[in-house]
Design an enzyme around this catalytic site. Sequence first.
Site, PDB file in Angstrom:
ATOM      1  N   ASP A   1       1.448  -0.711   0.199  1.00  0.00           N
ATOM      2  CA  ASP A   1       0.016   0.438  -0.017  1.00  0.00           C
ATOM      3  C   ASP A   1       0.797   1.058   0.289  1.00  0.00           C
ATOM      4  O   ASP A   1       1.800   1.666   0.093  1.00  0.00           O
ATOM      5  CB  ASP A   1      -1.055   0.310   1.143  1.00  0.00           C
ATOM      6  CG  ASP A   1      -2.256   0.765   1.014  1.00  0.00           C
ATOM      7  OD1 ASP A   1      -3.508   0.786   1.583  1.00  0.00           O
ATOM      8  OD2 ASP A   1      -2.364   1.856  -0.086  1.00  0.00           O
TER       9      ASP A   1
HETATM   10  C1  GLC Z   1      -4.149   4.407  -0.134  1.00  0.00           C
HETATM   11  C2  GLC Z   1      -4.956   3.431   0.338  1.00  0.00           C
HETATM   12  C3  GLC Z   1      -5.567   1.784  -1.358  1.00  0.00           C
HETATM   13  C4  GLC Z   1      -4.508   2.665  -2.679  1.00  0.00           C
HETATM   14  C5  GLC Z   1      -3.685   3.118  -2.153  1.00  0.00           C
HETATM   15  C6  GLC Z   1      -3.387   3.855  -3.440  1.00  0.00           C
HETATM   16  O1  GLC Z   1      -3.176   4.787   1.204  1.00  0.00           O
HETATM   17  O2  GLC Z   1      -4.534   2.408   0.999  1.00  0.00           O
HETATM   18  O3  GLC Z   1      -6.247   1.730  -0.628  1.00  0.00           O
HETATM   19  O4  GLC Z   1      -5.477   2.300  -3.205  1.00  0.00           O
HETATM   20  O5  GLC Z   1      -3.077   4.316  -1.075  1.00  0.00           O
HETATM   21  O6  GLC Z   1      -4.164   5.455  -3.426  1.00  0.00           O
END
Ligand code: GLC
Length: 745
Positions: free
Chosen positions: A280
């Site tokens: 993430d």
């Molecule tokens: C965010 C979220 C994730 C998302 C990623 C890219 O922090 O936790 O769900 O897809 O970053 O935006």
Amino acid sequence: MIKDIIKLAPIALLALSACGGGGTVNNGNAEDRFVDSVVNSLSLKHKIGQLNQVTAVGVEEMEKLAAEGMMGSILNETNLDNLHRIQKAAVDNPPHIPVLISRDVIHGYKTIFPIPLGQAASFDPELVRQGSEISAIEAASDGIRWTFAPMLDIARDPRWGRIAEGYGEDAYLTSVMGAAAVKGYQGDDLSKETSIAACAKHFVGYGAATAGRDYNSTFIPMRLLRNVYLPPFRAAAQAGCATYMSSFNDNDGVPSTGNKLILTDILRNEWKFDGFVVSDWFSVGEMINHGFAADMKDAAEKAINAGLDMDMVANAYKDYLETLVSEGKVSESKITEACKNVVRIKYRLGLFQNPYPTVSQDVKYAPEHLEAALHAAEQSAVMLKNNGALPLKNVKKILLCGPMADAPHDQLGTWVFDGEKSHTITPLAAFKEAGYDVTYVAGLTYSRDSNTSKFAEVTRAAKSADAIIFVGGEESILSGEAHCLSNLNLQGAQSELLETLKKTGKPVVAVIMAGRPLTITDDIKNTDAILYMFHPGTMGGNALVNLVAGKVTPSGKLPASFPKNAGQIPVYYNQNNTGRPASGNEILLDDIPAEAGQTSLGCTSYMLDTGFGPLYPFGYGLSYTEFAFSDFSVNKTEFSGENDEIKVSFTIKNTGNYEGAEVAQLYVRDLVGSITRPIKELKGFKKVYLQKGEQQNVEITVPLSSLKFYGLDDKEILEKGEFEVWIATSSANEDIKWKTKITVK
Ligand code: GLC
């Protein structure tokens, strides 16, 4: 053999020649041969480049990274010229591997669908598949070929703002909807120009954040992980989901981004997943905050050795993997495998043949897309109460009020980056368009507004209205990532406004647009009907008009239990029975006599001030019409072996005065297990659409394998013994239509 690769595309040939060919080529199929040929001949630096995901920065810097082969993927760049420059730089320079362009397209790209929690309420997997397919088509027209959806986190705590992004509290419903979303995004052929790679997230257990506070630690024991939190991710793997995303949380002390048990032992070795896992946002680096890594280099080592393939924006892999290999802390083979996982998905997407978008810009907001979004918003609405106020009858003049009645931005819900509020059809616009005589007095200008100065104007306007439509709930910013609440009552002065409306004596239809279950317990008495639309997306206004006018009958069912108050959380239907099961719903607190005897109130698992059970149960939802169930039968009462099947057949008849749809739900209970088992579990459902007077024979089939669970030794087992089987229209006992007992021999 090699001719297959030549056929692929000059770029691939160029890639092979530029990489000098060489390396041992797997004698497997064309895909294996291609992936091996491309990756085995890469330098270590270029292998690492594929594991690096970059967020949008200046186009020169992005172009340089791409030209150097150090950009495996990019996210959040939407300028088409920039994307073309970046992609051209990547494919025209060694190692000529296209960049994977990604974006969060959680419930729509331009045409916005209801939030996933709302879509789950439709209990219609085809609706979810179609919404994801349309999202993919629109996103692909801007070059996006990878999205970070579906979100499959089981959420039993509506204080957690991200409950909005998933499919609710139940593992089976989430599994079915998640698989449907994967099919929608990826289609039958991932290389089609309109298919995009899905991403099962957040792997795993993120929704169990302690106290519903986002990013907080989770403490999910292995059996609960296996039996509740992992199943939707396993279903996604079985549906062919191309990628996974590791979650922010540390579970029982181990951050998912560095957790070999889930990323390698379960995902790869048990489920045979062959796509790739992305972290993430910066979660590799966050292992330092967790106190699990000493520094970024240590974090990179722990992540790659756990089985994390791609580093989202932390630059840990780009900056440290080469050194870690030279120090012998990370084997090059580990990096080679991770690189092959990424290149394999790029190959399946057809990026080597078609690195540039070819989908017409005309697909955005296409009429058929808006129609699908309207259908989704209609089907996602759950009617929680109706004392006859709906559908509107002999209503000409409407007073429309409430902070969400004309909120084109907030109606779309969380995680909307590319949908435009200018395209939102709000309730105000829709009622006018439908020809109603609408008086609009918001009363409150946004959901947290506590200014009651306009209430007198609302009261005056109500005098001439035949009915009042209150549209409230929460602004979109109040749910979603990092937006958690300890108090789930209607924000601001909304409850006071409902009290004011009640005093007018006119029928009050309360419409709630929210990203989560809200504790509307004390508001119910001030309404004549309640329609819960979650955040319904672009077409929410038209959907509302069609629903209150009776053109469409509400058919949604709750994908998550509604707590009476935040103190009751967590409350969910598939709980264990405990040694002292509670029942009933009366609130004892106000009737306790002075000096009551210590045990006079009974000794069960009960809240004196809240009673037992939720405000509204999982699977609950009302209709304008009535349904009669009859002719129940089950194929047999004794079963053996996991390939056996339970088949329950019955007839549903629409005995009311409106067309409508009922969701027949099949629950089971394992009466005695080697571990305590939930009092009931959803194992099947069918949404049946019926015209007035129409009836249908229905069969719900449950494979016996779905009764398996992980027991004492972390093995998945089908235990012999007795099970209860219900057909019901919600998870509440009062909605059971039929039940029987079966035996697994
Ligand atoms: C965010 C979220 C994730 C998302 C990623 C890219 O922090 O936790 O769900 O897809 O970053 O935006």
